[in-house]
Design an enzyme around this catalytic site. Sequence first.
Site, mmCIF file in Angstrom:
data_model
loop_
_atom_site.group_PDB
_atom_site.id
_atom_site.type_symbol
_atom_site.label_atom_id
_atom_site.label_comp_id
_atom_site.label_asym_id
_atom_site.label_seq_id
_atom_site.Cartn_x
_atom_site.Cartn_y
_atom_site.Cartn_z
ATOM 1 N N CYS A 187 0.786 -1.156 -0.053
ATOM 2 C CA CYS A 187 0.066 0.052 0.067
ATOM 3 C C CYS A 187 0.800 1.183 0.063
ATOM 4 O O CYS A 187 2.291 1.265 -0.268
ATOM 5 C CB CYS A 187 -1.071 -0.061 1.190
ATOM 6 S SG CYS A 187 -1.825 -1.595 1.493
ATOM 7 N N ARG B 243 1.411 2.187 -5.999
ATOM 8 C CA ARG B 243 1.451 1.103 -5.223
ATOM 9 C C ARG B 243 0.160 0.112 -4.604
ATOM 10 O O ARG B 243 0.226 -0.786 -4.104
ATOM 11 C CB ARG B 243 2.030 1.609 -3.995
ATOM 12 C CG ARG B 243 3.434 2.473 -4.017
ATOM 13 C CD ARG B 243 3.873 3.151 -2.794
ATOM 14 N NE ARG B 243 3.955 1.913 -1.444
ATOM 15 C CZ ARG B 243 5.188 1.581 -1.418
ATOM 16 N NH1 ARG B 243 6.227 1.828 -2.359
ATOM 17 N NH2 ARG B 243 5.498 0.505 -0.762
ATOM 18 N N TRP C 144 -3.292 -1.724 -1.376
ATOM 19 C CA TRP C 144 -3.208 -2.803 -2.202
ATOM 20 C C TRP C 144 -3.767 -4.199 -1.171
ATOM 21 O O TRP C 144 -3.059 -4.435 -0.202
ATOM 22 C CB TRP C 144 -1.873 -3.076 -2.595
ATOM 23 C CG TRP C 144 -1.670 -4.312 -3.390
ATOM 24 C CD1 TRP C 144 -1.161 -5.424 -2.784
ATOM 25 C CD2 TRP C 144 -1.777 -4.650 -4.690
ATOM 26 N NE1 TRP C 144 -1.007 -6.557 -3.911
ATOM 27 C CE2 TRP C 144 -1.668 -6.103 -4.984
ATOM 28 C CE3 TRP C 144 -2.475 -3.901 -5.650
ATOM 29 C CZ2 TRP C 144 -1.920 -6.777 -6.199
ATOM 30 C CZ3 TRP C 144 -2.867 -4.693 -6.884
ATOM 31 C CH2 TRP C 144 -2.425 -5.867 -7.107
ATOM 32 N N ASN D 121 1.178 -0.073 5.861
ATOM 33 C CA ASN D 121 1.470 -0.745 4.757
ATOM 34 C C ASN D 121 2.418 -1.878 5.245
ATOM 35 O O ASN D 121 3.266 -1.817 6.006
ATOM 36 C CB ASN D 121 2.309 0.171 3.943
ATOM 37 C CG ASN D 121 3.169 -0.786 2.691
ATOM 38 O OD1 ASN D 121 2.558 -1.755 2.172
ATOM 39 N ND2 ASN D 121 4.282 -0.416 2.452
ATOM 40 N N GLY D 122 2.015 -3.265 4.880
ATOM 41 C CA GLY D 122 2.615 -4.408 5.230
ATOM 42 C C GLY D 122 1.864 -5.492 5.563
ATOM 43 O O GLY D 122 0.802 -5.503 5.334
ATOM 44 N N GLU E 72 9.629 -20.174 -19.789
ATOM 45 C CA GLU E 72 9.308 -18.641 -19.548
ATOM 46 C C GLU E 72 10.369 -17.638 -20.173
ATOM 47 O O GLU E 72 10.026 -16.349 -20.550
ATOM 48 C CB GLU E 72 9.544 -18.684 -17.911
ATOM 49 C CG GLU E 72 9.404 -17.200 -17.158
ATOM 50 C CD GLU E 72 8.195 -16.386 -17.509
ATOM 51 O OE1 GLU E 72 8.002 -15.186 -17.289
ATOM 52 O OE2 GLU E 72 7.120 -17.000 -18.281
ATOM 53 N N LYS F 30 9.570 -14.237 -22.095
ATOM 54 C CA LYS F 30 9.785 -12.918 -21.987
ATOM 55 C C LYS F 30 10.977 -12.186 -22.842
ATOM 56 O O LYS F 30 10.446 -10.882 -23.268
ATOM 57 C CB LYS F 30 11.058 -13.018 -20.588
ATOM 58 C CG LYS F 30 10.227 -13.417 -19.338
ATOM 59 C CD LYS F 30 9.687 -12.221 -18.829
ATOM 60 C CE LYS F 30 7.945 -12.149 -18.680
ATOM 61 N NZ LYS F 30 7.342 -13.038 -18.334
ATOM 62 N N GLU G 249 8.363 -11.234 -25.833
ATOM 63 C CA GLU G 249 7.183 -10.384 -25.519
ATOM 64 C C GLU G 249 7.791 -8.971 -25.147
ATOM 65 O O GLU G 249 7.115 -8.035 -25.677
ATOM 66 C CB GLU G 249 6.382 -10.644 -24.148
ATOM 67 C CG GLU G 249 6.784 -10.630 -22.872
ATOM 68 C CD GLU G 249 5.881 -10.998 -22.109
ATOM 69 O OE1 GLU G 249 4.774 -10.651 -22.146
ATOM 70 O OE2 GLU G 249 6.102 -12.004 -21.140
ATOM 71 N N HIS H 261 15.067 -34.169 -32.605
ATOM 72 C CA HIS H 261 13.990 -34.793 -33.198
ATOM 73 C C HIS H 261 13.261 -33.514 -34.373
ATOM 74 O O HIS H 261 12.266 -33.678 -34.481
ATOM 75 C CB HIS H 261 12.986 -35.167 -32.235
ATOM 76 C CG HIS H 261 13.588 -36.145 -31.297
ATOM 77 N ND1 HIS H 261 13.754 -37.387 -31.506
ATOM 78 C CD2 HIS H 261 13.971 -36.096 -30.084
ATOM 79 C CE1 HIS H 261 14.424 -38.224 -30.594
ATOM 80 N NE2 HIS H 261 14.454 -37.409 -29.823
ATOM 81 N N LYS I 149 -1.660 -6.337 -19.662
ATOM 82 C CA LYS I 149 -1.279 -6.855 -18.580
ATOM 83 C C LYS I 149 -2.270 -7.942 -18.069
ATOM 84 O O LYS I 149 -1.859 -8.916 -17.443
ATOM 85 C CB LYS I 149 -1.314 -5.680 -17.548
ATOM 86 C CG LYS I 149 -0.865 -5.849 -16.229
ATOM 87 C CD LYS I 149 0.458 -6.743 -16.186
ATOM 88 C CE LYS I 149 1.128 -7.387 -14.836
ATOM 89 N NZ LYS I 149 2.299 -8.261 -15.092
#
Length: 609
Positions: free
Chosen positions: A2, A27, A74, A100-101, A482, A486, A489, A505, A604
């Site tokens: 947050c 945030r 958040w 925040n936490g 992955e 990356k 994209e 193969h 996103k």
Amino acid sequence: MCGIVGYIGEEEATPVLVNALKKLEYRGYDSAGIAVLGGGKLVVKKAKGALKFLEEVLAKETVRGSMGIGHTRWATHGEPSDINSHPHTDVSGKIAVVHNGIIENHAKLRAALEAKGVAFRSQTDTEVVAHLINSHYQGNLLDAVVATLAQIEGSYALGVISEDNPDQIIAVRKDSPLVIGAGKGENLIASDVPAILEYTRDVYYLGDREIAILYRDRVEFRDCEGKPIEKTTTHVEWDVAAAEKGGYAHFMLKEIHEQPKALTDTLRARVKTYATKAINLEEIGFDASWAKANRVFISACGTAWHAGVVGKYAFERFARIPVDVDIASEFRYRDPIFDPNDIFIIISQSGETADTLAAMRLAKKAGARIIAITNVVGSTLAREADLVMYTWAGPEIAVASTKAFTTQLMCVYLIALQFGALRGTISESEMGQYLDELEALPAQAEKILENKEEIQRFASLQFNKTKAFFMGRLFDYAISLESALKLKEISYTHSEAFAAGELKHGPIALVDKDTLVVAICTQRALFDKMDSNIKEVKARGATVLVITYEGETYFDSTTNGTFRIPRTNDAFTPILSVIPSQLFAYYCAIQRGLDPDKPRNLAKSVTVE
Ligand code: AGP
């Protein structure tokens, strides 16, 4: 993650607080609120959703006063809603707190307070702090805060005000960031520098377990036992935009660097040390009945699917249970065969991806029990699943997923290990060993980030390659998938991933002198197999970068470059070995003059089929 702010001075606090919160909205944007003290009265205004909704409330009801605190949320505990918005107050309504936490022992503290008759309003972990301060309050706010700190566990940046102490704001920091802005006749608190740059460029960086007491004309500091400490200001040169990215050029690079903290936050609350170390997933409602499953399904899209592929290897290795992992857009149209005892794990950063939601609903309809791994509290996925395990990575702004991926892996490992413990395929001492290895990963990730120049150098030599192949076996194959995504994209390089044994193969036909091959080699038992695969592509002219362990010389004679990661359990390397690939993709995009945060043709969260 947050954003908290605070102001005490001669000006009207409300416009300052709202303006400062605007700079921290990256945030968290689940809800926002302020508490302002004016005319001896504490007034709290808060609203669900983006900051603009709070502004609409304030436009109708002006809140006067020259000191106050504010928050943009958040969500981690309690869905986004008006009642779960901060600030939270105590039963008297005279003490207000922004946080925040994560208060890790909030459930225990809450139960104790409720047993004493304290009525809670919200589902948040934070509200316990307001009630605890009240329970210790004897007229001195600092003493009440110090007594409360002795009871709470976890990470916190706190801002506290009280109607009976109109001349001070108390701010506390442990693990979550907090800065103090030193002004002329006014002082401010904020989770991050961008919020206060308009008011002052002189800031105190609050250290861990330190307290600041802000008055209009000065700021005093204490350690968490209340003893005075001295601090000096730092003059900040950054502009606001740079500050929002924490001084990084792009959100993607910032989020890559946030992985050590995100991994710690995601792991810490779920590991308890009793006689030996153990995993505790009670908070998400996970009990032994879940581990009685005959089979596990895992489904997701894109990067989240790659976390699922790692999950397959982890569940088979640690829990000896068969796993079916599939891309959600395929799974939703498959006619999968479910057994009522099956578990369905669904993974999604946003919790809103259309194909992923459809796959979950299909499984649910077929009677499977659903565990969701997501980064967004209150998302559709979180609301519809039977169990939700949150990755506590904080908001991920860049389209290319990085910190959400590695924290998804941490969640997958924790569930797989807990399955193993409950199914008896892992002994207590083995569990202790595995948890030691998981707890070492954040610092090891930090070490990799310290060597990022090596990857930057390699990218500056190779960014123009037209073809890039990533190859590996088992856990390394999952990270090859992955890594290729990356690079695709954000640098628009045609890159593919191969199970290394699959090369001869067919795919090897594509290999020539314009090809870059990145071989991920962390599965010790398969080094000789990987070595021969590397020799095969080298023989066709490829440039080869090997990602392997510190001190490992096995591949030295055959590779064009080696990037070394700290040693850990072969099964846990994905959390480390993906980081050089994230950095490589980032630096290739930069070399090509592209914006890594906003790659073309991508969104996103893909909420359409
Ligand atoms: C990853 O970098 C991409 N943004 C994309 O593949 C993403 O992983 C996919 O769309 C799934 O998103 P989710 O995790 O929010 O469901």
